[in-house]
Design a protein around this motif. Structure first.
Motif, PDB file in Angstrom:
ATOM      1  N   LEU A 293       0.833  -1.195   0.000  1.00  0.00           N
ATOM      2  CA  LEU A 293       0.000   0.000   0.000  1.00  0.00           C
ATOM      3  C   LEU A 293       0.871   1.249   0.000  1.00  0.00           C
ATOM      4  O   LEU A 293       1.841   1.354   0.751  1.00  0.00           O
ATOM      5  CB  LEU A 293      -0.924   0.046   1.218  1.00  0.00           C
ATOM      6  CG  LEU A 293      -1.984  -1.037   1.297  1.00  0.00           C
ATOM      7  CD1 LEU A 293      -1.590  -2.083   2.321  1.00  0.00           C
ATOM      8  CD2 LEU A 293      -3.346  -0.468   1.628  1.00  0.00           C
ATOM      9  N   ASP A 294       0.527   2.197  -0.857  1.00  0.00           N
ATOM     10  CA  ASP A 294       1.101   3.532  -0.837  1.00  0.00           C
ATOM     11  C   ASP A 294       0.512   4.287   0.355  1.00  0.00           C
ATOM     12  O   ASP A 294      -0.533   3.903   0.896  1.00  0.00           O
ATOM     13  CB  ASP A 294       0.758   4.227  -2.163  1.00  0.00           C
ATOM     14  CG  ASP A 294       1.034   5.711  -2.148  1.00  0.00           C
ATOM     15  OD1 ASP A 294       2.168   6.092  -1.809  1.00  0.00           O
ATOM     16  OD2 ASP A 294       0.116   6.483  -2.476  1.00  0.00           O
ATOM     17  N   PHE A 295       1.173   5.363   0.778  1.00  0.00           N
ATOM     18  CA  PHE A 295       0.696   6.132   1.920  1.00  0.00           C
ATOM     19  C   PHE A 295      -0.140   7.329   1.482  1.00  0.00           C
ATOM     20  O   PHE A 295      -1.372   7.292   1.536  1.00  0.00           O
ATOM     21  CB  PHE A 295       1.880   6.580   2.785  1.00  0.00           C
ATOM     22  CG  PHE A 295       1.465   7.242   4.060  1.00  0.00           C
ATOM     23  CD1 PHE A 295       0.771   6.539   5.030  1.00  0.00           C
ATOM     24  CD2 PHE A 295       1.781   8.576   4.316  1.00  0.00           C
ATOM     25  CE1 PHE A 295       0.385   7.136   6.226  1.00  0.00           C
ATOM     26  CE2 PHE A 295       1.412   9.187   5.505  1.00  0.00           C
ATOM     27  CZ  PHE A 295       0.711   8.465   6.466  1.00  0.00           C
ATOM     28  N   ASP A 296       0.508   8.394   0.997  1.00  0.00           N
ATOM     29  CA  ASP A 296      -0.212   9.621   0.648  1.00  0.00           C
ATOM     30  C   ASP A 296      -1.151   9.394  -0.538  1.00  0.00           C
ATOM     31  O   ASP A 296      -0.732   8.942  -1.605  1.00  0.00           O
ATOM     32  CB  ASP A 296       0.781  10.728   0.307  1.00  0.00           C
ATOM     33  CG  ASP A 296       1.558  11.186   1.524  1.00  0.00           C
ATOM     34  OD1 ASP A 296       0.929  11.724   2.449  1.00  0.00           O
ATOM     35  OD2 ASP A 296       2.791  10.993   1.551  1.00  0.00           O
ATOM     36  N   GLY A 297      -2.407   9.725  -0.345  1.00  0.00           N
ATOM     37  CA  GLY A 297      -3.399   9.573  -1.400  1.00  0.00           C
ATOM     38  C   GLY A 297      -4.040   8.203  -1.447  1.00  0.00           C
ATOM     39  O   GLY A 297      -5.015   8.004  -2.179  1.00  0.00           O
ATOM     40  N   THR A 298      -3.517   7.268  -0.664  1.00  0.00           N
ATOM     41  CA  THR A 298      -4.077   5.917  -0.620  1.00  0.00           C
ATOM     42  C   THR A 298      -4.525   5.594   0.795  1.00  0.00           C
ATOM     43  O   THR A 298      -5.705   5.402   1.061  1.00  0.00           O
ATOM     44  CB  THR A 298      -3.034   4.889  -1.103  1.00  0.00           C
ATOM     45  OG1 THR A 298      -2.605   5.225  -2.420  1.00  0.00           O
ATOM     46  CG2 THR A 298      -3.612   3.476  -1.109  1.00  0.00           C
ATOM     47  N   VAL A 299      -3.564   5.552   1.719  1.00  0.00           N
ATOM     48  CA  VAL A 299      -3.835   5.295   3.122  1.00  0.00           C
ATOM     49  C   VAL A 299      -4.108   6.595   3.875  1.00  0.00           C
ATOM     50  O   VAL A 299      -4.953   6.648   4.765  1.00  0.00           O
ATOM     51  CB  VAL A 299      -2.643   4.542   3.752  1.00  0.00           C
ATOM     52  CG1 VAL A 299      -2.719   4.547   5.268  1.00  0.00           C
ATOM     53  CG2 VAL A 299      -2.593   3.112   3.213  1.00  0.00           C
ATOM     54  N   CYS A 300      -3.376   7.644   3.500  1.00  0.00           N
ATOM     55  CA  CYS A 300      -3.508   8.941   4.165  1.00  0.00           C
ATOM     56  C   CYS A 300      -4.192   9.928   3.224  1.00  0.00           C
ATOM     57  O   CYS A 300      -3.623  10.300   2.191  1.00  0.00           O
ATOM     58  CB  CYS A 300      -2.120   9.462   4.563  1.00  0.00           C
ATOM     59  SG  CYS A 300      -2.137  11.073   5.389  1.00  0.00           S
TER      60      CYS A 300
ATOM     61  N   ALA B  43      -2.690 -12.508   3.542  1.00  0.00           N
ATOM     62  CA  ALA B  43      -1.599 -11.793   2.875  1.00  0.00           C
ATOM     63  C   ALA B  43      -0.844 -10.924   3.869  1.00  0.00           C
ATOM     64  O   ALA B  43      -1.450 -10.281   4.728  1.00  0.00           O
ATOM     65  CB  ALA B  43      -2.146 -10.921   1.738  1.00  0.00           C
ATOM     66  N   ALA B  44       0.478 -10.921   3.737  1.00  0.00           N
ATOM     67  CA  ALA B  44       1.267  -9.949   4.481  1.00  0.00           C
ATOM     68  C   ALA B  44       0.963  -8.561   3.922  1.00  0.00           C
ATOM     69  O   ALA B  44       0.827  -8.387   2.706  1.00  0.00           O
ATOM     70  CB  ALA B  44       2.741 -10.267   4.353  1.00  0.00           C
ATOM     71  N   VAL B  45       0.860  -7.576   4.796  1.00  0.00           N
ATOM     72  CA  VAL B  45       0.466  -6.222   4.403  1.00  0.00           C
ATOM     73  C   VAL B  45       1.602  -5.263   4.758  1.00  0.00           C
ATOM     74  O   VAL B  45       1.963  -5.130   5.930  1.00  0.00           O
ATOM     75  CB  VAL B  45      -0.840  -5.806   5.113  1.00  0.00           C
ATOM     76  CG1 VAL B  45      -1.204  -4.377   4.770  1.00  0.00           C
ATOM     77  CG2 VAL B  45      -1.975  -6.751   4.720  1.00  0.00           C
ATOM     78  N   VAL B  46       2.164  -4.605   3.720  1.00  0.00           N
ATOM     79  CA  VAL B  46       3.327  -3.731   3.918  1.00  0.00           C
ATOM     80  C   VAL B  46       3.024  -2.355   3.349  1.00  0.00           C
ATOM     81  O   VAL B  46       2.542  -2.230   2.216  1.00  0.00           O
ATOM     82  CB  VAL B  46       4.580  -4.330   3.253  1.00  0.00           C
ATOM     83  CG1 VAL B  46       5.762  -3.366   3.388  1.00  0.00           C
ATOM     84  CG2 VAL B  46       4.925  -5.679   3.872  1.00  0.00           C
TER      85      VAL B  46
ATOM     86  N   SER C 295      -0.235  -4.440  -5.558  1.00  0.00           N
ATOM     87  CA  SER C 295       0.130  -3.089  -5.128  1.00  0.00           C
ATOM     88  C   SER C 295      -1.008  -2.133  -5.439  1.00  0.00           C
ATOM     89  O   SER C 295      -1.571  -2.155  -6.541  1.00  0.00           O
ATOM     90  CB  SER C 295       1.409  -2.621  -5.840  1.00  0.00           C
ATOM     91  OG  SER C 295       1.813  -1.355  -5.349  1.00  0.00           O
ATOM     92  N   ILE C 296      -1.331  -1.294  -4.460  1.00  0.00           N
ATOM     93  CA  ILE C 296      -2.377  -0.292  -4.650  1.00  0.00           C
ATOM     94  C   ILE C 296      -1.814   1.079  -4.299  1.00  0.00           C
ATOM     95  O   ILE C 296      -1.156   1.264  -3.283  1.00  0.00           O
ATOM     96  CB  ILE C 296      -3.632  -0.619  -3.791  1.00  0.00           C
ATOM     97  CG1 ILE C 296      -4.709   0.467  -3.989  1.00  0.00           C
ATOM     98  CG2 ILE C 296      -3.299  -0.810  -2.325  1.00  0.00           C
ATOM     99  CD1 ILE C 296      -6.068   0.082  -3.428  1.00  0.00           C
TER     100      ILE C 296
END
Length: 262
Positions: free
Chosen positions: A19-26, A139-142, A205-206
């Motif tokens: 997972l990407d951070f900015d714009g995806t998770v944040c 799934a492992a989540v990174v 990947s997202i």
């Protein structure tokens, strides 16, 4: 580049979710606007403010409010895919180097932390923590991010995602650093999953930037999900969605499938 384990389930897993951070998770525009303000400050220091558009922050704020990052026309040939990319392009077009825009990015993070994330619009997509908890047995989540490791924990805390990932790869240096970050994520996932090998075809990947988050994974046969908030239409992902809510069924199907081909 650093990796920070966050604890993981004991059950064997042979898939990896990046997972990407900015714009995806944040989510939230305040981090982008603080970045833009720091770009303006650097330009002012160098006497490069001879524009009648109010500065980079004003331009970006107007573009985000309009939901159209092509207002004004982008300084590069392809559309900007998110606010951060637009800030970087505007800064570069006005004379800053890539290193200087990187300095402004980090300064913007520090400035927002000083204000207090609780006073900003920073938030996670609704239901993300529950979705990741649902996926982690399979799934492992990174998390892979260009954000520095220093003072990153408060961001996860503000988002309600402390402990939600098997590992966090900071200072990833995307896009150039994504292949190395992918290797680091695979290694962390293999260690956490208790298996010797996770096939690259078992990686999903997202993210919201094709070349930063997805292209190297696609080249290795993994599955890609592009969050195209501004409908830039760039790249050739397996799935293109407007937000993470629309991606949730895709992630669940991928995690439940016997392989990553969904």
């Amino acid at each position: 580049m650093t990796t920070t384990p966050a604890g993981s389930p004991a059950t064997p897993r042979q898939k990896l979710l990046l997972l990407d951070f900015d714009g995806t998770v944040c989510l939230g525009d305040d981090p982008v606007l603080h970045y833009a303000a720091q770009v303006d400050a650097l330009l002012a220091e160098r006497g490069r403010t001879a524009h009648d558009d109010g500065g980079v922050r004003a331009v970006v704020a107007g573009a985000l409010a309009a939901g159209d990052l092509q207002v004004p026309a982008p300084p590069e040939g392809t559309p900007a895919q998110d606010g951060y990319q637009l800030v970087q392009r505007l800064g570069r077009a006005r004379g800053l180097s890539a290193e200087e825009t990187g300095v402004a990015f980090r300064a913007g993070r520090e400035a927002l932390l000083a204000v207090g994330l609780q006073r900003s619009d920073v938030h996670a997509p609704a239901g993300l923590a529950a979705l990741l908890a649902e996926i982690r047995p399979a799934a492992a989540v990174v998390l892979v991010t260009n954000s520095p490791a220093t003072a990153f924990a408060p961001w996860l805390e503000a988002l309600g995602l402390t402990g939600a990932f098997d590992a966090v790869v900071n200072d990833a240096g995307k896009p150039a650093g994504l292949p190395a970050a992918l290797e680091a994520a695979l290694e962390e996932a293999r260690r956490g999953a208790g298996v010797e090998h996770i096939a690259e075809t078992q990686v999903l990947s997202i993210g919201d930037i094709w070349e930063n988050d997805l292209a190297p994974v696609a080249a290795r046969g993994g599955t890609t999900v592009l969050i195209d908030r501004f409908a830039a239409g760039i790249g050739s992902p397996d799935h293109r969605v407007p937000d993470l809510a629309a991606a949730a069924p895709i992630l669940r199907d991928w995690a439940a499938a016997p392989d990553a081909d969904v």
